[in-house]
Design a protein around this motif. Sequence first.
Motif, PDB file in Angstrom:
ATOM      1  N   PRO A   1       7.976 -11.373 -51.418  1.00  0.00           N
ATOM      2  CA  PRO A   1       9.509 -11.529 -51.733  1.00  0.00           C
ATOM      3  C   PRO A   1       9.879 -12.716 -52.422  1.00  0.00           C
ATOM      4  O   PRO A   1       9.059 -14.065 -52.095  1.00  0.00           O
ATOM      5  N   PRO A   2      10.594 -12.996 -53.274  1.00  0.00           N
ATOM      6  CA  PRO A   2      11.180 -14.230 -53.775  1.00  0.00           C
ATOM      7  C   PRO A   2      11.504 -15.287 -52.846  1.00  0.00           C
ATOM      8  O   PRO A   2      12.297 -14.726 -51.959  1.00  0.00           O
ATOM      9  N   ALA A   3      11.139 -16.596 -53.037  1.00  0.00           N
ATOM     10  CA  ALA A   3      11.915 -17.431 -52.195  1.00  0.00           C
ATOM     11  C   ALA A   3      13.378 -17.635 -52.358  1.00  0.00           C
ATOM     12  O   ALA A   3      13.792 -17.320 -53.537  1.00  0.00           O
ATOM     13  N   PRO A   4      14.066 -18.106 -51.257  1.00  0.00           N
ATOM     14  CA  PRO A   4      15.502 -18.243 -51.558  1.00  0.00           C
ATOM     15  C   PRO A   4      15.664 -19.120 -52.557  1.00  0.00           C
ATOM     16  O   PRO A   4      15.046 -20.139 -52.692  1.00  0.00           O
ATOM     17  N   GLN A   5      16.752 -18.975 -53.302  1.00  0.00           N
ATOM     18  CA  GLN A   5      17.273 -19.922 -54.439  1.00  0.00           C
ATOM     19  C   GLN A   5      17.583 -21.365 -53.968  1.00  0.00           C
ATOM     20  O   GLN A   5      17.903 -21.664 -52.897  1.00  0.00           O
TER      21      GLN A   5
ATOM     22  N   GLU B   1       7.366 -12.124 -37.011  1.00  0.00           N
ATOM     23  CA  GLU B   1       6.783 -11.015 -37.049  1.00  0.00           C
ATOM     24  C   GLU B   1       7.570  -9.424 -37.234  1.00  0.00           C
ATOM     25  O   GLU B   1       7.341  -8.482 -37.762  1.00  0.00           O
ATOM     26  N   GLU B   2       8.882  -9.681 -36.641  1.00  0.00           N
ATOM     27  CA  GLU B   2       9.918  -8.655 -36.665  1.00  0.00           C
ATOM     28  C   GLU B   2      10.210  -8.383 -38.265  1.00  0.00           C
ATOM     29  O   GLU B   2      10.255  -7.238 -38.768  1.00  0.00           O
ATOM     30  N   LEU B   3      10.312  -9.537 -38.714  1.00  0.00           N
ATOM     31  CA  LEU B   3      11.013  -9.398 -40.206  1.00  0.00           C
ATOM     32  C   LEU B   3       9.919  -9.073 -41.123  1.00  0.00           C
ATOM     33  O   LEU B   3      10.144  -8.173 -42.070  1.00  0.00           O
ATOM     34  N   ALA B   4       8.725  -9.159 -40.824  1.00  0.00           N
ATOM     35  CA  ALA B   4       7.460  -8.983 -41.688  1.00  0.00           C
ATOM     36  C   ALA B   4       7.254  -7.412 -41.669  1.00  0.00           C
ATOM     37  O   ALA B   4       6.724  -6.598 -42.519  1.00  0.00           O
ATOM     38  N   ALA B   5       7.709  -6.785 -40.327  1.00  0.00           N
ATOM     39  CA  ALA B   5       7.365  -5.490 -40.133  1.00  0.00           C
ATOM     40  C   ALA B   5       8.755  -4.443 -40.483  1.00  0.00           C
ATOM     41  O   ALA B   5       8.592  -3.337 -40.786  1.00  0.00           O
ATOM     42  N   ARG B   6       9.740  -5.151 -41.056  1.00  0.00           N
ATOM     43  CA  ARG B   6      10.821  -4.292 -41.570  1.00  0.00           C
ATOM     44  C   ARG B   6      10.451  -3.767 -43.020  1.00  0.00           C
ATOM     45  O   ARG B   6       9.852  -4.346 -43.805  1.00  0.00           O
TER      46      ARG B   6
ATOM     47  N   ASP C   1      13.019  -2.789 -44.991  1.00  0.00           N
ATOM     48  CA  ASP C   1      13.970  -3.317 -46.143  1.00  0.00           C
ATOM     49  C   ASP C   1      13.741  -4.766 -46.264  1.00  0.00           C
ATOM     50  O   ASP C   1      14.584  -5.381 -47.050  1.00  0.00           O
ATOM     51  N   ILE C   2      12.479  -5.252 -46.524  1.00  0.00           N
ATOM     52  CA  ILE C   2      12.413  -6.738 -46.860  1.00  0.00           C
ATOM     53  C   ILE C   2      12.855  -6.932 -48.191  1.00  0.00           C
ATOM     54  O   ILE C   2      13.138  -8.202 -48.651  1.00  0.00           O
ATOM     55  N   HIS C   3      12.601  -5.904 -48.962  1.00  0.00           N
ATOM     56  CA  HIS C   3      12.963  -6.311 -50.311  1.00  0.00           C
ATOM     57  C   HIS C   3      14.274  -6.058 -50.837  1.00  0.00           C
ATOM     58  O   HIS C   3      14.755  -6.121 -52.122  1.00  0.00           O
TER      59      HIS C   3
ATOM     60  N   GLY D   1      17.658  -7.593 -46.178  1.00  0.00           N
ATOM     61  CA  GLY D   1      16.053  -8.181 -45.882  1.00  0.00           C
ATOM     62  C   GLY D   1      15.784  -9.537 -46.361  1.00  0.00           C
ATOM     63  O   GLY D   1      15.420 -10.598 -45.657  1.00  0.00           O
ATOM     64  N   GLN D   2      16.314  -9.949 -47.793  1.00  0.00           N
ATOM     65  CA  GLN D   2      16.233 -11.092 -48.312  1.00  0.00           C
ATOM     66  C   GLN D   2      17.170 -12.065 -47.758  1.00  0.00           C
ATOM     67  O   GLN D   2      16.721 -13.268 -47.305  1.00  0.00           O
ATOM     68  N   ALA D   3      18.299 -11.571 -47.250  1.00  0.00           N
ATOM     69  CA  ALA D   3      19.177 -12.476 -46.470  1.00  0.00           C
ATOM     70  C   ALA D   3      18.605 -12.899 -45.082  1.00  0.00           C
ATOM     71  O   ALA D   3      18.728 -13.842 -44.789  1.00  0.00           O
TER      72      ALA D   3
END
Length: 208
Positions: free
Chosen positions: A135-139, A167-172, A174-176, A180-182
């Motif tokens: 995923p792209p890095a935050p602006q 680990e929870e975030l990586a398993a989501r 809706d990461i993209h 998820g980005q937020a």
Amino acid sequence: MSPNPYLLAADNPQALLELLRENPSIAVSQDEHGYSLVHAAASYNHFDLLRSLINEFKVPVDIKDEDGETALFVVETLEAARILVEELKLDTKITNDEGQTAREKIEAEEEFPEVAEYLAGLEGANGVANGTELPPAPQGLRVTVGTMDEAEAGEQQPDPEFRRRIEELAARDDIHTPEGQAALRQLVEEAIGGEGLAEERSVRPRQD
């Protein structure tokens, strides 16, 4: 006259299992369109039959019909998709003769959105895991990747709670997505600018 195994696959999977144990060669049979008993078992949600075809009778889980489609292309429920992919290890990247994956075909037909969403989530998770679709890095954030030897690292250990959140975030699934980005942005900002910035502010000389 012997019973039609495809009708049994739809209506009486237990009778089909008994027939297969009497004549195991039937397990790999396909009709004139290449439709197999694996396709039928997955489509009709007969999971014990599906497991037996793969594990007991050694039918290839990626058996294809005349269109080059595996059983994943015909599933109608999330549970069927999960069993094929997670338990029986069917490759989700297999494409049919039109170059579509199962996810792409299901999305195009707009019939089973829950299955399409599940497969899309797997594609995103695999991309992150394999380093091919991060995923792209935050602006405004610059990330430098390097290594640290034990002397530099000292006795610092990752915070267990922070590790759990990663680990929870990586398993989501809706990461993209924007949500998820937020969540990713918030976690990164906490990691690099939370307590450290608070301490810096507290010791900065007062400017009168």
